[in-house]
Design an enzyme around this catalytic site. Structure first.
Site, PDB file in Angstrom:
ATOM      1  N   GLY A  44       0.810  -1.217   0.000  1.00  0.00           N
ATOM      2  CA  GLY A  44       0.000   0.000   0.000  1.00  0.00           C
ATOM      3  C   GLY A  44       0.843   1.266   0.000  1.00  0.00           C
ATOM      4  N   CYS A  45       1.918   1.245   0.758  1.00  0.00           N
ATOM      5  CA  CYS A  45       2.783   2.425   0.851  1.00  0.00           C
ATOM      6  C   CYS A  45       3.543   2.656  -0.450  1.00  0.00           C
ATOM      7  CB  CYS A  45       3.743   2.284   2.026  1.00  0.00           C
ATOM      8  SG  CYS A  45       2.873   2.221   3.613  1.00  0.00           S
TER       9      CYS A  45
END
Length: 154
Positions: A44-45
């Site tokens: 996600g990051c």
């Protein structure tokens, strides 16, 4: 909790290049998209950082600097920046002091640092807050839209 209309708390942190980033130095110069994220090189990051990277010129054209913050080390940020060719600074908030200053909540039963984006105008006023762990790339679209609205009102 910090709210829209509040003065953004000032802070000083080191960047991936070893330089010092001070929020107050941006005042009167440019808006800041300050995004807090859980951890370098996680799915996600990485998606969020690469989305900011891919639209970075749009942010620059709107008079804004993008700045990412996590508790990862400068060395971790350097690797993450190089691997994904990130054109904006990542700040190492090792002790989580800036995260606390911005009242970024923990996520997933308190196990992970949260994902929150603040759009701060040239005067240092918080214009937008977006908090979502699961919609990582939405942070980018939302921030860009807020900056467009601010730009068109000036």
């Amino acid at each position: 909790m910090l709210q829209i209309g509040d003065q953004a708390p000032d802070f000083t942190l080191r960047t991936t290049t070893g330089e010092t980033f001070r929020l107050r130095d941006q005042r009167g110069q440019r808006s800041v998209v300050l995004y807090f994220y859980p951890k370098d090189d996680t799915p996600g990051c990485t998606a969020e950082a690469c989305s900011f990277r891919d639209q970075y010129q749009d942010f620059q054209d709107l008079g804004a600097e993008v700045v990412g913050v996590s508790s990862d080390s400068e060395a971790s940020h350097q690797k993450f920046t190089q691997k994904h060719r990130l054109p904006f600074p990542l700040l190492a908030d090792a002790g989580g002091q800036v995260r606390k200053l911005y009242e970024v909540p923990r996520a997933l039963l308190g196990l992970l640092p949260g994902r929150v984006t603040f759009v701060i105008d040239k005067e240092g006023i918080i214009q937008y807050i977006f908090n979502s762990m699961s919609r990582a790339t939405d942070h980018v679209a939302q921030a860009r839209e807020v900056l467009r609205k601010l730009d068109s009102s000036n």
